[in-house]
Design a protein around this motif. Sequence first.
Motif, PDB file in Angstrom:
ATOM      1  N   LEU A  97       0.824  -1.189   0.000  1.00 32.79           N
ATOM      2  CA  LEU A  97       0.000   0.000   0.000  1.00 32.79           C
ATOM      3  C   LEU A  97       0.870   1.254   0.000  1.00 32.79           C
ATOM      4  O   LEU A  97       1.877   1.316   0.683  1.00 32.79           O
ATOM      5  N   ASP A  98       0.482   2.241  -0.768  1.00 30.23           N
ATOM      6  CA  ASP A  98       1.174   3.515  -0.700  1.00 30.23           C
ATOM      7  C   ASP A  98       0.210   4.569  -0.179  1.00 30.23           C
ATOM      8  O   ASP A  98      -0.975   4.322   0.019  1.00 30.23           O
ATOM      9  N   ALA A  99       0.727   5.762   0.073  1.00 29.10           N
ATOM     10  CA  ALA A  99      -0.079   6.818   0.690  1.00 29.10           C
ATOM     11  C   ALA A  99      -1.285   7.180  -0.160  1.00 29.10           C
ATOM     12  O   ALA A  99      -2.386   7.388   0.361  1.00 29.10           O
ATOM     13  N   LEU A 100      -1.114   7.277  -1.481  1.00 29.78           N
ATOM     14  CA  LEU A 100      -2.218   7.674  -2.345  1.00 29.78           C
ATOM     15  C   LEU A 100      -3.334   6.634  -2.337  1.00 29.78           C
ATOM     16  O   LEU A 100      -4.516   6.980  -2.307  1.00 29.78           O
ATOM     17  N   THR A 101      -2.956   5.364  -2.345  1.00 33.92           N
ATOM     18  CA  THR A 101      -3.965   4.301  -2.289  1.00 33.92           C
ATOM     19  C   THR A 101      -4.772   4.382  -1.000  1.00 33.92           C
ATOM     20  O   THR A 101      -6.004   4.316  -1.005  1.00 33.92           O
ATOM     21  N   PHE A 139      -1.570  13.210   6.265  1.00 35.65           N
ATOM     22  CA  PHE A 139      -1.647  13.306   4.810  1.00 35.65           C
ATOM     23  C   PHE A 139      -1.753  14.762   4.337  1.00 35.65           C
ATOM     24  O   PHE A 139      -1.387  15.070   3.208  1.00 35.65           O
ATOM     25  N   LEU A 140      -2.273  15.648   5.171  1.00 35.78           N
ATOM     26  CA  LEU A 140      -2.389  17.054   4.786  1.00 35.78           C
ATOM     27  C   LEU A 140      -1.022  17.709   4.609  1.00 35.78           C
ATOM     28  O   LEU A 140      -0.906  18.761   3.973  1.00 35.78           O
ATOM     29  N   TYR A 150      -7.481  13.782 -10.438  1.00 37.55           N
ATOM     30  CA  TYR A 150      -8.403  12.983  -9.643  1.00 37.55           C
ATOM     31  C   TYR A 150      -8.087  11.521  -9.904  1.00 37.55           C
ATOM     32  O   TYR A 150      -7.547  11.166 -10.951  1.00 37.55           O
ATOM     33  N   LEU A 151      -8.371  10.657  -8.949  1.00 42.29           N
ATOM     34  CA  LEU A 151      -8.103   9.242  -9.123  1.00 42.29           C
ATOM     35  C   LEU A 151      -8.916   8.708 -10.290  1.00 42.29           C
ATOM     36  O   LEU A 151     -10.141   8.777 -10.283  1.00 42.29           O
ATOM     37  N   PRO A 152      -8.277   8.197 -11.348  1.00 40.71           N
ATOM     38  CA  PRO A 152      -9.017   7.682 -12.497  1.00 40.71           C
ATOM     39  C   PRO A 152      -9.935   6.542 -12.088  1.00 40.71           C
ATOM     40  O   PRO A 152      -9.640   5.781 -11.163  1.00 40.71           O
ATOM     41  N   GLU A 153     -11.043   6.390 -12.818  1.00 43.09           N
ATOM     42  CA  GLU A 153     -12.038   5.380 -12.482  1.00 43.09           C
ATOM     43  C   GLU A 153     -11.443   3.982 -12.482  1.00 43.09           C
ATOM     44  O   GLU A 153     -11.763   3.155 -11.647  1.00 43.09           O
ATOM     45  N   VAL A 161      -2.246  13.519  -2.849  1.00 38.72           N
ATOM     46  CA  VAL A 161      -2.543  12.979  -1.525  1.00 38.72           C
ATOM     47  C   VAL A 161      -3.203  14.043  -0.659  1.00 38.72           C
ATOM     48  O   VAL A 161      -4.196  13.786   0.029  1.00 38.72           O
ATOM     49  N   VAL A 162      -2.677  15.258  -0.697  1.00 36.59           N
ATOM     50  CA  VAL A 162      -3.225  16.360   0.108  1.00 36.59           C
ATOM     51  C   VAL A 162      -4.667  16.649  -0.295  1.00 36.59           C
ATOM     52  O   VAL A 162      -5.556  16.773   0.558  1.00 36.59           O
ATOM     53  N   TYR A 163      -4.923  16.732  -1.596  1.00 34.39           N
ATOM     54  CA  TYR A 163      -6.264  17.070  -2.070  1.00 34.39           C
ATOM     55  C   TYR A 163      -7.268  15.978  -1.707  1.00 34.39           C
ATOM     56  O   TYR A 163      -8.380  16.263  -1.261  1.00 34.39           O
ATOM     57  N   SER A 164      -6.876  14.722  -1.870  1.00 33.04           N
ATOM     58  CA  SER A 164      -7.773  13.620  -1.525  1.00 33.04           C
ATOM     59  C   SER A 164      -8.034  13.580  -0.021  1.00 33.04           C
ATOM     60  O   SER A 164      -9.159  13.291   0.414  1.00 33.04           O
TER      61      SER A 164
END
Length: 276
Positions: A5-9, A40-41, A235-238, A48-51
């Motif tokens: 797992l990474d931070a974005l996931t 994460f902020l 944005y995270l792609p579908e 990562v910050v935006y999500s």
Amino acid sequence: MSGELDALTVVNQLRDLAADPLNRRAIVQDNGCLPGLILFLDHPNPQVVYSALLAVRYLAECRSNREKMKGELGMMLSLQNVMQKSISPGETKLLASEIYEILQAAGDREAQEAEAEAASCRRKAHFFLGSTNKRAKTVVLHIDGLDDSARRSLCEEALLKIRGVISFTFQMAVKRCVVRIRSDLKAEALGTAINSTKVMKAAQVVKGEDGGELVLPFQDGAEEFVEHNVDVPDYLPEEESPSQEQDKAVTRVGSITDGVGWLSTAANFLSRSFYW
């Protein structure tokens, strides 16, 4: 869950969990998830910050969460840091500012009303309704042709290209999209962008004088100039979304039990990743 797992996931899965009103109280009460979102902020990756901000904004929709969120160590300071960073994209700063104002307003009165308002966390999700930020507003769109995940992805791409779009969520069952935008952006710009896909057509949903809904089509031929984004993180792609495949989904709407085990896994990941 994979050990890779990474931070974005992780932050995107937390965001998807927080999008369900049934999960919001559990996430805030969890010992690891809220502190993890705060970390994460301050992450160097703007995606990562935006999500993380989207997840925090979802959690703040539940009034009974706000006092705890405001008092969580580092929450208000991290939001201020995002607002003040010169490298933060404009929409990221605006979203952080909106969250900061919501939590800053949380006080004794909200604490007294929290129990009565807790039921609001179980209502059908409405994303960012009831603006508390005068610099932002909410537009509800009815989109003919919003029939499947491919069309949804196409719609996402069109909206993300518009400078001034802060966030959005889809209500696929009723072919609607609730969009949070800057107050100086016209709703017609959203219609122009969606209509440009050639396979979907947008109309605005507004309240009539009798309290009922009116669906107002955008005027044909009156295209609004759309200023495109150049500095907002993707944005995270579908196809990368953990919610695309049911057997791999974090949780389904209305089911907190499906996400409980994942919260524990996420908390363990966050504790191992206190520093990047």
